[in-house]
Design a protein around this motif. Structure first.
Motif, short mmCIF file in Angstrom:
data_model
loop_
_atom_site.label_atom_id
_atom_site.label_comp_id
_atom_site.label_asym_id
_atom_site.label_seq_id
_atom_site.Cartn_x
_atom_site.Cartn_y
_atom_site.Cartn_z
N TRP A 99 0.83 -1.21 0.00
CA TRP A 99 0.00 0.00 0.00
C TRP A 99 0.86 1.25 0.00
O TRP A 99 1.76 1.42 0.82
N ARG A 100 0.60 2.13 -0.94
CA ARG A 100 1.27 3.42 -1.01
C ARG A 100 0.38 4.46 -0.36
O ARG A 100 -0.73 4.71 -0.82
N ARG A 101 0.83 5.04 0.71
CA ARG A 101 -0.01 5.92 1.53
C ARG A 101 -0.46 7.15 0.75
O ARG A 101 0.36 7.88 0.22
N THR A 102 -1.76 7.36 0.71
CA THR A 102 -2.37 8.51 0.04
C THR A 102 -3.58 8.92 0.84
O THR A 102 -4.48 8.11 1.06
N TYR A 103 -3.61 10.17 1.30
CA TYR A 103 -4.74 10.60 2.12
C TYR A 103 -4.84 12.11 2.16
O TYR A 103 -3.90 12.83 1.87
N PHE A 104 -6.04 12.59 2.53
CA PHE A 104 -6.26 14.01 2.77
C PHE A 104 -5.84 14.37 4.18
O PHE A 104 -5.97 13.57 5.11
N LEU A 105 -5.32 15.58 4.35
CA LEU A 105 -5.03 16.09 5.68
C LEU A 105 -5.07 17.61 5.62
O LEU A 105 -4.38 18.23 4.79
N ASP A 106 -5.86 18.21 6.48
CA ASP A 106 -6.06 19.65 6.46
C ASP A 106 -4.73 20.40 6.62
O ASP A 106 -3.79 19.91 7.26
N TYR A 122 5.05 13.33 -0.14
CA TYR A 122 4.81 14.53 -0.94
C TYR A 122 3.53 15.19 -0.43
O TYR A 122 2.52 14.52 -0.20
N GLN A 123 3.57 16.52 -0.25
CA GLN A 123 2.40 17.26 0.20
C GLN A 123 1.95 18.21 -0.91
O GLN A 123 2.74 19.02 -1.38
N SER A 124 0.70 18.08 -1.31
CA SER A 124 0.17 19.06 -2.25
C SER A 124 -0.10 20.34 -1.49
O SER A 124 -0.20 20.35 -0.27
N LYS A 125 -0.23 21.44 -2.22
CA LYS A 125 -0.52 22.70 -1.54
C LYS A 125 -1.96 22.69 -1.05
O LYS A 125 -2.84 22.12 -1.69
N GLY A 126 -2.20 23.28 0.09
CA GLY A 126 -3.51 23.24 0.70
C GLY A 126 -4.40 24.40 0.33
O GLY A 126 -5.55 24.47 0.77
N ARG A 127 -3.91 25.32 -0.47
CA ARG A 127 -4.71 26.46 -0.87
C ARG A 127 -4.96 26.41 -2.38
O ARG A 127 -4.21 25.81 -3.13
N SER A 204 -1.06 12.91 -9.15
CA SER A 204 -1.78 11.92 -8.35
C SER A 204 -2.58 12.61 -7.24
O SER A 204 -3.74 12.26 -6.99
N ALA A 205 -1.94 13.58 -6.58
CA ALA A 205 -2.64 14.31 -5.51
C ALA A 205 -3.80 15.11 -6.07
O ALA A 205 -4.89 15.15 -5.48
N LEU A 206 -3.60 15.75 -7.22
CA LEU A 206 -4.66 16.51 -7.86
C LEU A 206 -5.83 15.60 -8.22
O LEU A 206 -7.00 15.94 -7.96
N MET A 207 -5.55 14.44 -8.80
CA MET A 207 -6.62 13.52 -9.20
C MET A 207 -7.39 13.02 -7.99
O MET A 207 -8.62 12.88 -8.04
N MET A 208 -6.71 12.78 -6.89
CA MET A 208 -7.40 12.33 -5.68
C MET A 208 -8.39 13.39 -5.22
O MET A 208 -9.53 13.09 -4.85
N GLU A 307 -8.24 20.78 -1.10
CA GLU A 307 -7.84 20.10 0.12
C GLU A 307 -6.42 19.58 -0.07
O GLU A 307 -6.04 19.17 -1.16
N ARG A 308 -5.66 19.58 1.03
CA ARG A 308 -4.27 19.13 0.93
C ARG A 308 -4.22 17.60 0.93
O ARG A 308 -4.92 16.94 1.70
N VAL A 309 -3.40 17.05 0.07
CA VAL A 309 -3.25 15.60 -0.07
C VAL A 309 -1.80 15.23 0.21
O VAL A 309 -0.89 15.92 -0.23
#
Length: 313
Positions: A99-106, A122-127, A204-208, A307-309
């Protein structure tokens, strides 16, 4: 403690009641303290008002600061995204070790203490704002595959030209649509590939995030602009920076006050997701090499939808 010696008890404590301490028969909780550094695991452990209380749920009362209300609300979304990611992974017949960890987090939270995170994340931008790949021109085979893919996307959509009074030929949007179902568009968008790992992680983060929006609102619409490229009849060139790793300079066409053109960055929807497909001939800084017709998908997500991923590298 002789817990049965009295009808009721009041417990007052800081660290002693902070993490994982549970009280059988607990009915009322006050939590005036702040969220501290915002570690999600600490906030979850403070939730001693959770537990097996169905038999007397009507007696339970919880008093929290608005900061804690927001933190617990955001944590629930975070945990649901983790569980969903694991379920999807296991449904494919894969093991938990794979499992490759992928989740939302504020934006206000982080998973846990930095010292116990062993994986690179990797953290996507939250704004909200524009999301663009940095190196979409790398690897001719990938560029060719992406070119064929965006041709399919354009042919599947019902698009029309778009322009405002005063715009010149180079500013007219040759293909535009603003009544496109986001859920219908995402399967194709998800097939875009990039050579650079960070571009793939960002995608990947954007698609999630976009898939979650489409799940929450199956009828959500989006806007799609096709700017320069074969569809416009205008061959546009962009130059790479001379710094390494090289990036595209001035991806978005600037505004022009004389023609009342606001600039490509301003061609967005304030309420929903906006896609802009740019297709440029990319020229190296020394002008010795040109990569023809490179498709570049830029995506704008409003603040209230972003939302930040977190994605495991």
């Amino acid at each position: 403690m002789d817990w049965k010696g009295e009808y009721s008890w009041i417990l007052v404590g800081g660290i002693g009641l902070d993490r994982g301490f549970t009280v059988e028969g607990l009915t009322v909780s006050y939590m005036p303290r702040s969220t501290g550094v915002g570690n999600a695991d600490n906030i979850q452990q403070r939730a001693r008002f959770f537990g097996y209380k169905r038999g007397y749920l009507g007696l339970c009362r919880i008093y929290l600061t608005s900061e804690n209300v927001d933190a617990f609300t955001d944590y629930v979304k975070h945990e649901e995204s983790i569980r969903g990611s694991i379920r999807t992974h296991l449904a494919k017949g894969k093991t938990l070790k794979e499992w490759r960890r992928t989740y939302f987090l504020d934006q206000s939270l982080k998973p846990t203490r930095n010292s116990v995170i062993l994986l690179e994340m990797y953290q996507s931008k939250g704004r909200g704002g524009w999301i663009t790949p940095d190196h979409p021109f790398e690897d001719t085979e990938i560029v060719s595959d992406n070119r064929e893919l965006v041709d399919e996307i354009i042919s599947d959509l019902k698009l029309m030209s778009y322009a405002e009074a005063g715009w010149n030929d180079k500013q007219i949007v040759p293909a535009f649509g603003d009544n496109i179902k986001l859920a219908d568009l995402l399967p194709k968008i998800g097939q875009l590939r990039y050579k650079w790992p960070d571009d793939n992680l960002q995608h990947s983060a954007l698609m999630m995030g976009l898939e979650r929006l489409a799940t929450e609102d199956a009828n959500m619409r989006c806007s799609f602009y096709v700017l320069s490229g074969p569809w416009s009849g205008v061959s546009a060139v962009r130059t790479l920076s001379d710094k390494q790793p090289a990036k595209i300079k001035n991806l978005f066409q600037g505004k022009n006050e004389k023609t009342n053109y606001p600039g490509a960055r301003a061609l967005i929807s304030a309420e929903t997701v906006t896609f802009q497909l740019h297709r440029y001939d990319i020229q190296t800084a020394d002008k010795k090499r040109t990569i023809k017709d490179v498709p570049i998908l830029a995506v704008h997500v409003p603040d209230h939808l972003m939302e930040r991923v977190w994605v495991e590298r």
